[in-house]
Scaffold this motif. Structure first.
Motif, PDB file in Angstrom:
ATOM      1  N   GLY A  65       0.945  -1.081  -0.008  1.00  0.00           N
ATOM      2  CA  GLY A  65       0.188  -0.148   0.175  1.00  0.00           C
ATOM      3  C   GLY A  65       0.745   1.180  -0.007  1.00  0.00           C
ATOM      4  O   GLY A  65       0.151   2.302  -0.050  1.00  0.00           O
ATOM      5  N   THR A  66       2.136   1.216   0.197  1.00  0.00           N
ATOM      6  CA  THR A  66       2.911   2.485   0.046  1.00  0.00           C
ATOM      7  C   THR A  66       3.019   2.902  -1.196  1.00  0.00           C
ATOM      8  O   THR A  66       3.248   1.876  -2.235  1.00  0.00           O
ATOM      9  CB  THR A  66       4.460   2.197   0.629  1.00  0.00           C
ATOM     10  OG1 THR A  66       4.435   1.347   1.840  1.00  0.00           O
ATOM     11  CG2 THR A  66       5.257   3.258   0.659  1.00  0.00           C
ATOM     12  N   TRP A  67       2.867   4.250  -1.455  1.00  0.00           N
ATOM     13  CA  TRP A  67       2.958   4.631  -2.838  1.00  0.00           C
ATOM     14  C   TRP A  67       4.471   5.370  -3.146  1.00  0.00           C
ATOM     15  O   TRP A  67       5.234   5.783  -2.115  1.00  0.00           O
ATOM     16  CB  TRP A  67       2.174   6.001  -2.716  1.00  0.00           C
ATOM     17  CG  TRP A  67       0.704   5.913  -2.902  1.00  0.00           C
ATOM     18  CD1 TRP A  67      -0.349   5.403  -1.874  1.00  0.00           C
ATOM     19  CD2 TRP A  67       0.032   5.371  -4.141  1.00  0.00           C
ATOM     20  NE1 TRP A  67      -1.227   4.954  -2.559  1.00  0.00           N
ATOM     21  CE2 TRP A  67      -1.317   5.037  -3.961  1.00  0.00           C
ATOM     22  CE3 TRP A  67       0.329   5.539  -5.647  1.00  0.00           C
ATOM     23  CZ2 TRP A  67      -2.389   4.825  -4.847  1.00  0.00           C
ATOM     24  CZ3 TRP A  67      -0.452   4.983  -6.561  1.00  0.00           C
ATOM     25  CH2 TRP A  67      -1.801   4.926  -6.117  1.00  0.00           C
ATOM     26  N   HIS A  68       4.881   5.210  -4.389  1.00  0.00           N
ATOM     27  CA  HIS A  68       6.400   5.504  -4.687  1.00  0.00           C
ATOM     28  C   HIS A  68       6.095   6.615  -5.804  1.00  0.00           C
ATOM     29  O   HIS A  68       5.209   6.401  -6.991  1.00  0.00           O
ATOM     30  CB  HIS A  68       7.091   4.411  -5.256  1.00  0.00           C
ATOM     31  CG  HIS A  68       7.388   3.426  -4.135  1.00  0.00           C
ATOM     32  ND1 HIS A  68       8.289   3.294  -3.113  1.00  0.00           N
ATOM     33  CD2 HIS A  68       6.465   2.393  -3.799  1.00  0.00           C
ATOM     34  CE1 HIS A  68       8.143   2.496  -2.152  1.00  0.00           C
ATOM     35  NE2 HIS A  68       7.048   1.660  -2.593  1.00  0.00           N
ATOM     36  N   ASP A  69       7.030   7.682  -5.940  1.00  0.00           N
ATOM     37  CA  ASP A  69       6.844   8.504  -7.093  1.00  0.00           C
ATOM     38  C   ASP A  69       8.410   8.671  -7.730  1.00  0.00           C
ATOM     39  O   ASP A  69       9.353   9.145  -7.115  1.00  0.00           O
ATOM     40  CB  ASP A  69       6.302   9.888  -6.505  1.00  0.00           C
ATOM     41  CG  ASP A  69       6.541  11.075  -7.205  1.00  0.00           C
ATOM     42  OD1 ASP A  69       6.849  10.929  -8.706  1.00  0.00           O
ATOM     43  OD2 ASP A  69       6.068  12.362  -6.826  1.00  0.00           O
ATOM     44  N   ASN A  70       8.473   8.430  -8.759  1.00  0.00           N
ATOM     45  CA  ASN A  70       9.590   8.290  -9.690  1.00  0.00           C
ATOM     46  C   ASN A  70       9.669   9.043 -10.779  1.00  0.00           C
ATOM     47  O   ASN A  70       8.916   8.916 -11.862  1.00  0.00           O
ATOM     48  CB  ASN A  70      10.109   6.830  -9.806  1.00  0.00           C
ATOM     49  CG  ASN A  70      10.226   5.847  -9.041  1.00  0.00           C
ATOM     50  OD1 ASN A  70      10.816   6.231  -7.781  1.00  0.00           O
ATOM     51  ND2 ASN A  70       9.745   4.706  -8.852  1.00  0.00           N
ATOM     52  N   ALA A  71      10.683  10.143 -10.880  1.00  0.00           N
ATOM     53  CA  ALA A  71      10.752  10.770 -12.162  1.00  0.00           C
ATOM     54  C   ALA A  71      11.611   9.840 -13.153  1.00  0.00           C
ATOM     55  O   ALA A  71      12.233   9.138 -12.959  1.00  0.00           O
ATOM     56  CB  ALA A  71      11.749  11.920 -11.767  1.00  0.00           C
ATOM     57  N   ILE A  72      10.879   9.837 -14.298  1.00  0.00           N
ATOM     58  CA  ILE A  72      11.570   9.187 -15.398  1.00  0.00           C
ATOM     59  C   ILE A  72      12.288  10.028 -16.174  1.00  0.00           C
ATOM     60  O   ILE A  72      12.245  11.058 -16.618  1.00  0.00           O
ATOM     61  CB  ILE A  72      10.343   9.048 -16.558  1.00  0.00           C
ATOM     62  CG1 ILE A  72       9.251   7.986 -16.050  1.00  0.00           C
ATOM     63  CG2 ILE A  72      10.835   8.184 -17.721  1.00  0.00           C
ATOM     64  CD1 ILE A  72       8.097   7.684 -16.693  1.00  0.00           C
ATOM     65  N   PRO A  73      13.760   9.465 -16.099  1.00  0.00           N
ATOM     66  CA  PRO A  73      14.858  10.209 -16.708  1.00  0.00           C
ATOM     67  C   PRO A  73      14.767  10.227 -17.911  1.00  0.00           C
ATOM     68  O   PRO A  73      14.226   9.538 -18.682  1.00  0.00           O
ATOM     69  CB  PRO A  73      16.216   9.527 -16.120  1.00  0.00           C
ATOM     70  CG  PRO A  73      15.618   7.980 -16.013  1.00  0.00           C
ATOM     71  CD  PRO A  73      14.251   8.082 -15.719  1.00  0.00           C
ATOM     72  N   GLY A  74      15.745  11.196 -18.547  1.00  0.00           N
ATOM     73  CA  GLY A  74      15.880  11.209 -20.069  1.00  0.00           C
ATOM     74  C   GLY A  74      14.931  11.929 -20.961  1.00  0.00           C
ATOM     75  O   GLY A  74      14.619  11.637 -22.033  1.00  0.00           O
ATOM     76  N   GLN A  75      13.857  12.611 -20.289  1.00  0.00           N
ATOM     77  CA  GLN A  75      12.790  13.270 -21.030  1.00  0.00           C
ATOM     78  C   GLN A  75      13.073  14.878 -20.743  1.00  0.00           C
ATOM     79  O   GLN A  75      13.528  15.362 -19.947  1.00  0.00           O
ATOM     80  CB  GLN A  75      11.480  12.548 -20.917  1.00  0.00           C
ATOM     81  CG  GLN A  75      10.961  12.601 -19.527  1.00  0.00           C
ATOM     82  CD  GLN A  75      10.257  13.995 -18.906  1.00  0.00           C
ATOM     83  OE1 GLN A  75       9.798  14.329 -19.589  1.00  0.00           O
ATOM     84  NE2 GLN A  75      10.704  13.969 -17.750  1.00  0.00           N
ATOM     85  N   ALA A  76      12.341  15.613 -21.571  1.00  0.00           N
ATOM     86  CA  ALA A  76      12.614  17.023 -21.763  1.00  0.00           C
ATOM     87  C   ALA A  76      12.274  17.609 -20.550  1.00  0.00           C
ATOM     88  O   ALA A  76      12.794  18.702 -20.148  1.00  0.00           O
ATOM     89  CB  ALA A  76      11.972  17.564 -23.066  1.00  0.00           C
ATOM     90  N   GLY A  77      11.116  17.473 -19.719  1.00  0.00           N
ATOM     91  CA  GLY A  77      10.625  18.277 -18.770  1.00  0.00           C
ATOM     92  C   GLY A  77       9.812  19.318 -18.934  1.00  0.00           C
ATOM     93  O   GLY A  77       9.536  20.141 -18.050  1.00  0.00           O
ATOM     94  N   ASN A  78       9.182  19.422 -20.136  1.00  0.00           N
ATOM     95  CA  ASN A  78       8.070  20.377 -20.493  1.00  0.00           C
ATOM     96  C   ASN A  78       6.848  19.725 -20.917  1.00  0.00           C
ATOM     97  O   ASN A  78       6.001  20.275 -21.601  1.00  0.00           O
ATOM     98  CB  ASN A  78       8.758  21.341 -21.504  1.00  0.00           C
ATOM     99  CG  ASN A  78       9.752  22.327 -21.162  1.00  0.00           C
ATOM    100  OD1 ASN A  78       9.722  22.894 -20.147  1.00  0.00           O
ATOM    101  ND2 ASN A  78      10.942  22.407 -22.009  1.00  0.00           N
TER     102      ASN A  78
END
Length: 87
Positions: A65-78
């Motif tokens: 039930g724990t939530w995780h938030d991971n940024a996906i690397p290698g994409q522009a950011g806009n």
């Protein structure tokens, strides 16, 4: 279960068996979310692709039930919108 963006935060909105609605902020997920797309896996894990402060993130619930938030690397950011392929 509805995954929603409320004031930039991820929320789960759901109805319990007696018909009462609940709105819970998802713990462990940052603010600045502007778009979400959801997939529910066969094991009931929810995987949410989100735009968070212009960057693409994968947000998921672990079996405990724990939530995780991971940024996906290698994409522009806009990023401003997204789509989810359920195939």
């Amino acid at each position: 279960m509805i995954e929603a963006v409320e004031n930039g935060a991820l929320h789960e909105i759901y109805s319990d068996p007696d018909g009462t609605w609940h709105d819970n902020a998802v713990a462990g997920v940052g603010g600045g979310i502007s778009a979400v797309s959801v997939q529910v896996k066969p094991d009931s894990t929810r995987v949410i692709e989100a735009v968070e402060n212009g960057a693409l993130h994968e947000i998921y619930s672990a079996p405990d039930g724990t939530w995780h938030d991971n940024a996906i690397p290698g994409q522009a950011g806009n990023a401003t919108a997204l789509s989810f392929n359920l195939a």
